[in-house]
Design a protein around this motif. Structure first.
Motif, short mmCIF file in Angstrom:
data_model
loop_
_atom_site.label_atom_id
_atom_site.label_comp_id
_atom_site.label_asym_id
_atom_site.label_seq_id
_atom_site.Cartn_x
_atom_site.Cartn_y
_atom_site.Cartn_z
N THR A 1 23.03 7.96 -1.23
CA THR A 1 22.88 9.40 -1.34
C THR A 1 23.91 10.17 -2.26
O THR A 1 23.93 11.10 -2.85
N THR A 2 25.16 9.59 -2.05
CA THR A 2 26.47 10.16 -2.83
C THR A 2 26.14 9.79 -4.69
O THR A 2 26.39 10.72 -5.13
N VAL B 1 24.26 12.86 -5.66
CA VAL B 1 24.75 14.29 -5.60
C VAL B 1 24.79 15.00 -6.70
O VAL B 1 24.54 16.17 -6.82
N GLN C 1 19.47 7.44 6.68
CA GLN C 1 20.68 7.52 7.48
C GLN C 1 20.42 6.38 8.60
O GLN C 1 19.44 5.65 8.62
N LEU D 1 27.23 7.93 6.61
CA LEU D 1 28.21 8.96 6.05
C LEU D 1 27.56 10.11 6.66
O LEU D 1 26.35 10.30 7.03
N HIS E 1 26.11 13.04 5.51
CA HIS E 1 25.47 13.34 4.37
C HIS E 1 25.24 14.80 4.28
O HIS E 1 25.22 15.54 3.32
N ASP F 1 26.51 17.27 5.62
CA ASP F 1 27.65 18.06 5.45
C ASP F 1 28.13 18.02 3.87
O ASP F 1 28.57 19.16 3.15
N MET F 2 27.94 16.92 3.17
CA MET F 2 28.17 16.86 1.75
C MET F 2 27.03 17.57 1.00
O MET F 2 27.33 18.12 0.15
N LEU F 3 25.96 17.60 1.47
CA LEU F 3 24.85 18.33 0.66
C LEU F 3 24.60 19.69 0.92
O LEU F 3 24.19 20.30 0.14
N LYS F 4 25.23 20.13 1.88
CA LYS F 4 25.14 21.62 2.28
C LYS F 4 25.45 22.76 0.94
O LYS F 4 24.70 23.63 0.90
N TYR G 1 17.58 19.18 1.00
CA TYR G 1 17.93 17.81 1.36
C TYR G 1 17.61 17.62 2.86
O TYR G 1 17.70 18.39 3.65
N GLU H 1 17.81 14.39 5.74
CA GLU H 1 18.30 13.11 5.83
C GLU H 1 17.24 12.54 7.17
O GLU H 1 16.93 13.23 8.15
#
Ligand SMILES: Cc1ncc(C[n+]2csc(CCOP(=O)(O)OP(=O)(O)O)c2C)c(N)n1
Ligand SMILES: [Mg+2]
Length: 573
Positions: free
Chosen positions: A97-98, A101, A120, A134, A136, A138-141, A176, A178
């Motif tokens: 996923t990272t 990004v 996930q 992770l 995810h 939160d990171m993709l939002k 996104y 998950e």
């Protein structure tokens, strides 16, 4: 209007009377993607997501497995741009996923409605330190229009439908989802699964905004003496090239194009202008900006000097951002232009003839600028001047070639010279300026437009970022010609560094070395060639075309020639 008709309308509906009583999450993903009309996913495998592949086999969805998830995401972005459908990348949890990004972020700034599906660890092990676990979502939002975790297997298809709605809400953008491993792998009763019917869960997006504003704009344009129009990428997103062309022709309005809006008018069209944008913006009484924001490319709107500035955009939030406007219309840019054109057709005089002089004055300036630059474009200097490479590429492109620009300075040169011959034949990263998009874009372009030729121009810096996935394109039979403009440096940055710190200190952190990229082609068993003489560019490109495989043409360029746009460094201001 590919994106305005809910996708997948003509596809066979899922029969809930299926003899098979249970269905797994991965199969629900595939069914929902099929309902969106998706016929290929871009992916890199991982234990968390393999059930999706199994579903794709049943639904006849091609699984294109790449070597780096960034490429999968760029390819999904490219697929969306090319087809108007929701391109889909499927990646595993954690690093899968990272790695993707950057591709999603690029799609976000470029308003490309791709879907990233990520694995996930199992919900049953939530927050227990699972492999590749992770946060995810939160990171993709911040880089998606919609990002969430799918809570139950039964609702997987429902969430994909939801993601599709959100991705196409206003200006488009990525979504996104998950899916935890146990949610994906679980088999549930098919009758309990929520599967929105293809074509029945999405509205048309062809809004014309407020009809009173359509009349207002018709008034403005009919009375304009020196109007100009900027046609941005949403003209392509809304598949509005034809109506945009009719609009400028019927109303006699000089047109400038940027991003994916390039090619809306073909080169040589009497209202196609490129080099006199600054003059037009300075002298016009009315400027209509269609489907491109007031961002750094327009100096946050400061480039526009006319008394009347009209903005048409798919996003209400974009209109009026960074500068005041005279009129703003939020809607489908094609539908809006069509409605305005229709409104002007009722007027006794649409003013088009009165604008001949204005168009002619810009044409004279445009011609002068073209002529003044021509010697540079035809330069016989060695090392090769980047203008010459751009000129040769422009001459080489056919009416059926998709051109992709992925690099720094070399692409800035090309952006001023290469003219796509029709709509949909130009791809660049968009306002995120992401290096490395080209490999995924080329793959997606060839996959979705197999009858078209694909030519991608890279910098030597950008090519090496994702270039190994050329092997993936080869593996899937998706040939394209990769041209590497090799100046041995990250030149676009080096230019500013030297300006600021002087020659000695300005070359720190931007030297790439002499890389014989044509040997990479040898390694892959595809066509490769190095070019050092300007007169050899065209023959080398012709040989690459004739080879019909993937090809790498490594063109050695003068590292001390910089594009005017780079020397002025306006992009950082
Ligand atoms: C992923 C990414 N990293 C860094 C940058 C900053 N950047 C912009 S242009 C450039 C130089 C690119 O070098 P190259 O691809 O060789 O093209 P050149 O400028 O040399 O023609 C860099 C590093 C970026 N835009 N994207
Ligand atoms: Mg370079």
């Amino acid at each position: 209007m590919a994106q305005t008709v809910p996708a997948g309308k003509d596809l066979p509906q899922i029969s809930l009377e299926s003899s098979e009583q249970t269905i797994s999450g991965g199969h629900l993903v595939a069914k929902a993607l099929r309902n969106e009309g998706v016929d290929a996913i871009f992916t890199l495998c991982g234990g968390h997501i393999i059930d999706i592949y199994d579903g794709c086999i049943d639904e006849g969805i091609k699984v294109i497995d790449v070597r780096h998830e960034q490429v999968a995401a760029h390819a999904a972005d490219g697929y969306s741009r090319m087809t108007g459908k929701m391109g889909c990348a499927v990646v595993t949890a954690g690093p899968g996923t990272t790695n993707s990004v950057t591709g999603v972020a690029n799609a976000f700034r470029a308003e490309s409605p791709m879907l990233l599906i990520g694995g996930q660890s199992a919900l049953s092990q939530h927050m227990m330190g699972g492999l590749q676990n992770l946060a995810h979502v939160d990171m993709l939002k911040p880089i998606t229009k919609f990002a969430t975790s799918v809570p139950t297997t039964e609702r997987i298809a429902d969430f994909i439908a939801m993601a599709a709605r959100e991705a196409h809400n206003g200006a488009f953008g990525p979504a996104y989802l998950e899916i935890p491993r146990d949610v994906l792998d679980l088999k549930v009763d098919l009758r309990k699964a929520v599967v929105p019917k293809a074509g029945a869960y999405r509205a048309s997006t062809r809004s014309i905004g407020d009809p009173a504003d359509i009349e207002k704009l018709a008034d403005i344009i009919v009375h304009a003496e020196k109007p100009c129009i900027l046609l941005g990428q949403q003209v392509w997103t809304c598949r509005a090239a034809e109506i945009a062309r009719a609009f400028v022709e019927k109303l006699n309005v000089p047109a400038y194009m940027n991003g994916a809006g390039r090619g809306t008018l073909p080169p040589g069209h009497p209202l196609h202008f490129q080099l006199t944008r600054r003059d037009a913006f300075a002298e016009a009484d009315v400027t209509i900006v269609v489907g491109t924001p007031f961002d750094f490319r327009l100096r946050y709107g400061k480039s526009l000097k006319s008394k009347t500035v009209v903005q048409i955009d798919m996003s209400y939030a974009t209109i009026g951002r960074n500068r005041d406007i005279s009129l703003g219309i939020a809607g489908d840019v094609g539908a809006v232009l069509e409605a305005v054109l229709h409104a002007t057709s009722g007027r006794s005089d649409n003013g088009s003839r009165s604008r001949n002089e204005w168009v002619a004055s810009l044409r004279a300036k445009e011609e002068a600028a073209v002529q003044a630059r021509l010697p540079k474009l035809r330069s016989d200097a060695t090392p090769i001047h980047p203008y010459r490479l751009a000129y040769e590429i422009d001459q080489f492109l056919t009416d059926n070639t998709i051109f992709i620009g992925d690099g720094g300075d070399v692409v800035t040169f090309a952006g001023n010279v290469v003219q796509p011959k029709a709509p949909g034949l130009w791809m660049d990263p968009g306002p995120l300026g992401t290096l490395g998009v080209g490999t995924g874009f080329a793959m997606a372009a060839k996959l979705t437009q197999p009858k078209r030729e694909v030519v991608a121009l890279f910098g030597d810096g950008s090519f090496a970022m994702t270039g190994f996935d050329l092997q993936t394109a080869m593996r899937f039979g998706l040939p394209y010609i990769a041209i590497v403009g090799n100046n041995m440096y990250m030149n676009q940055i080096r230019c500013g560094q030297i300006q600021k710190y002087g020659k000695e200190r300005g070359e720190v952190g931007n030297y790439l070395g002499e890389v014989n990229f044509e040997k990479f082609a040898d390694m892959l068993g595809i066509y490769g060639e190095a070019v050092r003489e300007p007169g050899q560019i065209r023959p080398a490109l012709e040989r690459a075309r004739a080879a019909g495989t993937c090809a790498v043409i490594n063109v050695w360029l003068d590292p001390d020639a910089y594009a005017p746009g780079t020397e002025n460094q306006t992009m950082y201001k």
